[in-house]
Design an enzyme around this catalytic site. Structure first.
Site, PDB file in Angstrom:
ATOM      1  N   PHE A 100      -1.917  -8.378   0.906  1.00 57.77           N
ATOM      2  CA  PHE A 100      -2.461  -8.367   0.343  1.00 57.77           C
ATOM      3  C   PHE A 100      -4.532  -8.003   0.076  1.00 57.77           C
ATOM      4  O   PHE A 100      -4.692  -9.142   0.851  1.00 57.77           O
ATOM      5  CB  PHE A 100      -1.833  -8.192  -1.159  1.00 57.77           C
ATOM      6  CG  PHE A 100      -1.121  -6.865  -1.148  1.00 57.77           C
ATOM      7  CD1 PHE A 100      -0.130  -6.053  -0.971  1.00 57.77           C
ATOM      8  CD2 PHE A 100      -1.803  -6.303  -2.856  1.00 57.77           C
ATOM      9  CE1 PHE A 100       0.173  -5.032  -1.148  1.00 57.77           C
ATOM     10  CE2 PHE A 100      -0.885  -5.293  -3.230  1.00 57.77           C
ATOM     11  CZ  PHE A 100      -0.283  -4.426  -2.544  1.00 57.77           C
ATOM     12  N   GLN A 221      -9.362  -1.744 -15.039  1.00 62.33           N
ATOM     13  CA  GLN A 221      -9.547  -2.421 -13.175  1.00 62.33           C
ATOM     14  C   GLN A 221      -9.132  -0.999 -12.355  1.00 62.33           C
ATOM     15  O   GLN A 221      -8.457  -0.389 -13.179  1.00 62.33           O
ATOM     16  CB  GLN A 221      -7.895  -3.259 -12.718  1.00 62.33           C
ATOM     17  CG  GLN A 221      -7.825  -2.620 -11.310  1.00 62.33           C
ATOM     18  CD  GLN A 221      -7.066  -3.844 -10.667  1.00 62.33           C
ATOM     19  OE1 GLN A 221      -5.740  -3.851 -10.389  1.00 62.33           O
ATOM     20  NE2 GLN A 221      -7.710  -5.056 -10.276  1.00 62.33           N
ATOM     21  N   HIS A 223      -8.360   1.313  -9.678  1.00 68.87           N
ATOM     22  CA  HIS A 223      -7.424   1.339  -8.961  1.00 68.87           C
ATOM     23  C   HIS A 223      -8.543   2.283  -7.662  1.00 68.87           C
ATOM     24  O   HIS A 223      -8.468   3.445  -7.219  1.00 68.87           O
ATOM     25  CB  HIS A 223      -5.484   1.578  -8.393  1.00 68.87           C
ATOM     26  CG  HIS A 223      -5.196   0.731  -7.326  1.00 68.87           C
ATOM     27  ND1 HIS A 223      -5.441   1.324  -6.529  1.00 68.87           N
ATOM     28  CD2 HIS A 223      -4.441  -0.237  -7.441  1.00 68.87           C
ATOM     29  CE1 HIS A 223      -4.466   0.897  -4.974  1.00 68.87           C
ATOM     30  NE2 HIS A 223      -3.794   0.333  -5.780  1.00 68.87           N
ATOM     31  N   LEU A 233      -0.538   6.591  -8.465  1.00 69.02           N
ATOM     32  CA  LEU A 233      -0.891   5.169  -7.290  1.00 69.02           C
ATOM     33  C   LEU A 233      -0.839   5.778  -6.425  1.00 69.02           C
ATOM     34  O   LEU A 233       0.533   5.993  -6.148  1.00 69.02           O
ATOM     35  CB  LEU A 233      -0.599   4.753  -8.069  1.00 69.02           C
ATOM     36  CG  LEU A 233      -0.485   3.322  -7.433  1.00 69.02           C
ATOM     37  CD1 LEU A 233      -1.999   2.818  -7.136  1.00 69.02           C
ATOM     38  CD2 LEU A 233       0.325   1.571  -8.136  1.00 69.02           C
ATOM     39  N   GLU A 236      -1.850  -0.436  -2.354  1.00 73.81           N
ATOM     40  CA  GLU A 236      -2.722  -1.418  -1.641  1.00 73.81           C
ATOM     41  C   GLU A 236      -1.692  -1.894  -0.480  1.00 73.81           C
ATOM     42  O   GLU A 236      -2.068  -2.246   0.228  1.00 73.81           O
ATOM     43  CB  GLU A 236      -2.812  -2.646  -2.611  1.00 73.81           C
ATOM     44  CG  GLU A 236      -4.170  -3.022  -1.642  1.00 73.81           C
ATOM     45  CD  GLU A 236      -4.495  -3.744  -2.710  1.00 73.81           C
ATOM     46  OE1 GLU A 236      -4.966  -3.690  -4.189  1.00 73.81           O
ATOM     47  OE2 GLU A 236      -5.264  -5.665  -1.859  1.00 73.81           O
ATOM     48  N   ARG A 267      -9.860  -5.473  -5.476  1.00 73.99           N
ATOM     49  CA  ARG A 267     -10.550  -3.977  -6.099  1.00 73.99           C
ATOM     50  C   ARG A 267     -11.550  -3.393  -7.034  1.00 73.99           C
ATOM     51  O   ARG A 267     -11.777  -2.634  -5.948  1.00 73.99           O
ATOM     52  CB  ARG A 267      -8.857  -3.620  -6.781  1.00 73.99           C
ATOM     53  CG  ARG A 267      -7.724  -3.658  -6.369  1.00 73.99           C
ATOM     54  CD  ARG A 267      -6.043  -3.632  -7.037  1.00 73.99           C
ATOM     55  NE  ARG A 267      -5.498  -3.364  -6.215  1.00 73.99           N
ATOM     56  CZ  ARG A 267      -4.238  -3.520  -6.829  1.00 73.99           C
ATOM     57  NH1 ARG A 267      -3.638  -3.341  -8.505  1.00 73.99           N
ATOM     58  NH2 ARG A 267      -2.869  -3.291  -5.950  1.00 73.99           N
ATOM     59  N   HIS A 334      -5.888   1.929 -13.878  1.00 75.88           N
ATOM     60  CA  HIS A 334      -5.292   1.292 -13.671  1.00 75.88           C
ATOM     61  C   HIS A 334      -4.183   0.463 -14.364  1.00 75.88           C
ATOM     62  O   HIS A 334      -3.362   0.392 -14.821  1.00 75.88           O
ATOM     63  CB  HIS A 334      -5.444   0.916 -11.837  1.00 75.88           C
ATOM     64  CG  HIS A 334      -3.956   0.125 -11.434  1.00 75.88           C
ATOM     65  ND1 HIS A 334      -3.228   1.576 -11.274  1.00 75.88           N
ATOM     66  CD2 HIS A 334      -3.747  -0.857 -10.961  1.00 75.88           C
ATOM     67  CE1 HIS A 334      -1.696   0.014 -11.080  1.00 75.88           C
ATOM     68  NE2 HIS A 334      -2.930  -0.193 -10.016  1.00 75.88           N
ATOM     69  N   ARG A 379      -7.889  -8.299 -11.601  1.00 75.34           N
ATOM     70  CA  ARG A 379      -6.583  -8.708 -10.577  1.00 75.34           C
ATOM     71  C   ARG A 379      -6.505  -8.370  -9.724  1.00 75.34           C
ATOM     72  O   ARG A 379      -6.656  -7.990  -9.178  1.00 75.34           O
ATOM     73  CB  ARG A 379      -5.833  -8.002 -11.405  1.00 75.34           C
ATOM     74  CG  ARG A 379      -4.357  -8.574 -10.774  1.00 75.34           C
ATOM     75  CD  ARG A 379      -3.025  -7.896 -12.253  1.00 75.34           C
ATOM     76  NE  ARG A 379      -3.128  -5.989 -12.080  1.00 75.34           N
ATOM     77  CZ  ARG A 379      -2.453  -5.598 -10.842  1.00 75.34           C
ATOM     78  NH1 ARG A 379      -1.704  -6.502  -9.734  1.00 75.34           N
ATOM     79  NH2 ARG A 379      -2.227  -4.215 -11.142  1.00 75.34           N
TER      80      ARG A 379
END
Lengths: 568, 231
Positions: A100, A221, A223, A233, A236, A267, A334, A379
């Site tokens: 990730f 954040q 995304h 969404l 990722e 991100r 997000h 994050r």
């Protein structure tokens, strides 16, 4: 849910209030995984995870809490597996892990493989597993109850909440020796959001109305990959499994912005790169306003086995089968890094008499509504599911300890429900008022235009005025539906009050922070300024005052990671 | 676009009625849920549940032109007009499109929907081969929307005694889990003329599942397990 489990299994009486049936909460939509340095695929350890999280937070994360979280990650994931979580498996029978963004080996070296996954439905599997375990533990749920306001006594101690039973329309007081908020985020303040309708920042607003400050609210954040036009969404995990982004020229542009990590940069970095590409005219489609996420090269087998939910979403919402064609995507609001300030035991902390972090007695917060802060200014993907497991459990344990000392209910003030009843009465008697959905639209548009991926001085200044106007209008909302039974118009009007609290806190905090850090990117102050701004924002709703407190740079046992330039 | 929607507010209505709406949709209104939210901006008293708007939370199940489904993943284009919307059949109506799901969840809880394994847990994960894990595919993905159980005539007649397709799918999810040790106990519970054997393979459940799951096949597998243990 994790905290409730800890308490139920310890034999305590727990009441879980939820606006929706527990398995409908927004954790259900988390896709990619849970970060834990199990080392099942590549060598890994919690200290590397800690480094990545500190760096990902752009050094605004509190290092004691980050160490606490990363050290416990393995344990809480194994625990979840023992509860029955249907993790995907490797050939050797261990939990499947995937790479990730922002995950590295050896303090910034090669890509790490740290996300423990259930296909691309990890949140769904986790929420259901925790609910199931709570069924086993006989936890008592109050389903479709909306908490309205926090009850505090003259010392500021928290005694419970007032709440609306949505089905009957009755308002009740729930008196408790410990009150824990796990009320989730509030990204519904933006027009383009990956969040569920229920994510209206209720917990934050209740805390703010009761005089508890909100921390680091400027950090939201975006995304990188929300479905263009729909906002849903796209995990990722797509890029973790090998997918990448293209501009209209078919160029894999992330290679220019993050030569090392490319599409798996953090991100905030990817979202800014995408926004820049679109601004410079490299966007796709008729309006050149989105980009493409390519994954057909992974092959139908990998897509069907590892990303089945993504494929379903892309076909339904983008009319694109990713087995054959790319998915149109755009950065989408997000996750809220800010929230109710807590320490790593889940206890809410606020300035009172002697310092900036005094414990508010009887009050706890975990998950997205809390700001521990482990995510700082940005994050990392898959750290949020970890956050709720670690701090849910920790807060549960803390409550068990605290209740040993506080064996009796404190005296409930006579006016405990007045605030909530007053708001309901105002709403019911309002004549010639504002339309809830129109005011809501204005709020979301204001946030989207004035407080997006890039932030500009003049837009922020106007934004504060505009959002104040929204707040003013929201005071006069009117609903036509006056029924007592399952009145969703009433619920939405109450939610709008909460969205307003969150939006104003965000705009005011963002205007004040004159630097760029993590997800807060100022056009006029493009660099991080550690001398002036290595500190947490505290916003007080009553007078919109801002205060600041230092970042906890000292971990629990290891050496501190001092701030340095952040590249991927 | 034209809609005909079931309305009932026990606070003011003596009995339910169908209300007609005609609204102009915007290009962004792709799914039925978008259309319902558009209607709600005109008539805020229309009541329905909704949350994730992407088909994973299971809130907005309803009967759409005679067929159970989730409003948020039902494209509004192509629906026959007037689009007739009713609450899920067979459950008591609280208001408008909102049903009382108590009975549904009671049945779900009755099958002990959690892993039972009395061995002390190891320090790390319990191992499970990818093939064993694959047995859970098509089972664990259930979102508890109740489209299946409320499409099942057997559940309509005996919601208090028949577990129903959703509950049975989850019963099999744990029976199929290599880590679960309660196979005998689970089968004992289900060996009952109602709990399991009210299923008459009508197949409505599998037909309507918005997640493409197959409760009927799972029920068949439970029946096979039961037969196997008697011989």
């Amino acid at each position: 849910m994790r905290a409730a489990l800890q308490l139920s299994e310890a034999g305590l009486k727990v009441a879980v209030l939820s606006k929706v049936f527990p398995t409908r909460s927004h954790t259900v939509a988390a896709q990619g995984g849970i970060a834990a340095a199990l080392g099942n695929v590549t060598e890994d350890n919690w200290h590397w995870h800690m480094y990545d999280t500190v760096k990902g937070s752009d050094y605004l994360g509190d290092q004691d809490a980050i160490e606490f979280m990363c050290r416990q990650a393995g344990e809480v994931v194994y625990e979840l597996e023992h509860y029955g979580m249907p993790f995907d498996r490797l050939e050797n029978g261990k939990i499947y892990q995937r790479p990730f963004g922002g995950q590295s080996q050896n303090f910034g070296g090669a890509q790490a493989t740290r996300s423990c996954a259930v296909a691309d439905r990890t949140g769904h599997a986790m929420l259901h597993t925790l609910y199931q375990r709570n069924v086993r533990a006989n936890t008592q749920f109050f389903v479709e109850w909306m908490a309205l306001d926090l009850i505090r006594d003259e010392h500021g101690d928290v005694l419970g909440v007032s709440a609306l039973d949505i089905e009957t329309g009755e308002v009740m007081i729930l008196q408790a020796r410990a009150t824990l908020f796990a009320t989730g985020g509030g990204a519904r303040i933006f027009s383009a959001s990956t969040n569920a309708f229920i994510n209206t920042g209720d917990g934050l607003a209740m805390a703010a109305r009761a005089g508890v400050p909100l921390q680091d609210m400027e950090f939201w954040q975006f995304h990188p990959t929300g479905v263009y036009g729909a906002g849903i969404l796209i995990s990722e995990a797509v890029r973790g499994e090998g997918g990448y982004l293209l501009n209209k020229d078919g160029e894999r542009f992330m290679e220019r912005y993050a030569p090392h990590a490319k599409d798996l940069a953090s991100r905030d970095v990817v979202s800014r790169a995408m926004t820049t590409e679109i601004k410079e005219g490299h966007g796709c489609g008729r309006d050149a306003d989105h980009l493409l996420l390519k994954l057909d090269h992974l092959g139908a087998d990998v897509i069907k086995a590892r990303l089945p939910g993504i494929r379903e979403i892309a076909i339904k919402f983008a009319h694109a089968d990713p087995v054959r064609e790319p998915i149109p995507v755009v950065p989408t609001a997000h996750y809220m890094m800010g929230g109710i300030p807590t320490n790593f035991h889940g206890q809410v902390v606020a300035p009172y008499k002697t310092g900036p972090e005094e414990v508010v007695q009887g009050f706890y917060a975990v998950g997205e509504c809390a700001c521990v802060s482990v995510h700082g200014a940005n994050r990392l993907g898959t750290n949020s599911l970890l956050d709720i497991l670690v701090f849910g459990r920790a807060a549960g344990n803390q409550i068990i300890e605290d209740l040993k000392r506080n064996s009796h209910h404190k005296h409930l003030p006579g006016d405990a429900a007045d605030k909530a009843l007053g708001r309901l009465a105002r709403l019911d008697s309002q004549k010639d008022g504002e339309n809830v959905s129109q005011v809501g639209d204005m709020l979301r548009k204001t946030m989207q235009t004035h407080c997006g991926v890039f932030r500009f001085a003049d837009l922020l200044k106007q934004g504060v005025d505009k959002i104040s106007e929204v707040a003013q209008r929201a005071r006069n909302t009117e609903i036509r539906d006056k029924s007592r039974v399952f009145n969703t118009a009433r619920v939405e009007a109450l939610e709008l009050d909460n969205l307003v609290e969150v939006a104003v806190a965000t705009m005011v905090s963002a205007q004040a922070r004159t630097e760029s850090r993590g997800a807060h990117a100022r056009d006029d102050f493009p660099h991080r300024d550690d001398d002036k701004w290595l500190k947490h924002t505290l916003y007080f709703s009553e007078d919109r005052r801002l205060d600041y407190k230092p970042v906890r740079l000292k971990p629990l046992t290891v050496e501190s990671f001092p701030p340095k330039a952040r590249t991927y | 676009m034209k809609f005909s929607i079931y309305r009932f507010d026990p606070d003011k209505d003596e009995k339910p009625y169908m209300q007609d709406y005609e609204i102009a949709l915007e290009p962004a209104d792709r799914m039925l849920l978008d259309a319902l939210i558009r209607i709600k901006t005109v008539d805020d008293s229309l009541s329905l549940r909704r949350s994730c708007r992407e088909g994973v939370c299971g809130s907005d199940a309803m009967n759409i032109n005679g067929r159970n489904g989730l409003a948020c993943i039902t494209p509004v284009k192509g629906l026959k007009e007037p689009v007739e919307l009713r609450p899920l059949p067979g459950l008591p109506v609280i208001r408008d499109l909102i049903v009382d799901m108590t009975q549904f969840f009671k049945q779900y809880h009755s099958i002990k929907p959690y892993l039972i394994n009395e061995d002390p847990p190891p320090e790390t994960e319990r191992l499970q081969a990818p093939e064993e894990r694959a047995e859970l595919d098509g089972l664990y993905e259930c979102i508890l929307c109740a489209c299946c159980s409320t499409a099942c005539p057997s559940f309509w007649w005996n919601p208090d005694k028949y577990v129903g397709p959703a509950g049975l799918l989850q019963a099999y999810r744990f029976l199929a889990d290599s880590r679960d040790q309660a196979t005998a106990e689970r089968l004992d519970y289900l060996e009952d003329p109602y709990r399991l054997f009210r299923c008459h393979s009508i197949m409505n459940c599998t037909d309507v599942c918005p997640k493409g799951l197959n409760p009927m096949e799972a029920i068949g597998r439970i029946k096979t397990m039961m037969t196997k243990r008697t011989i």
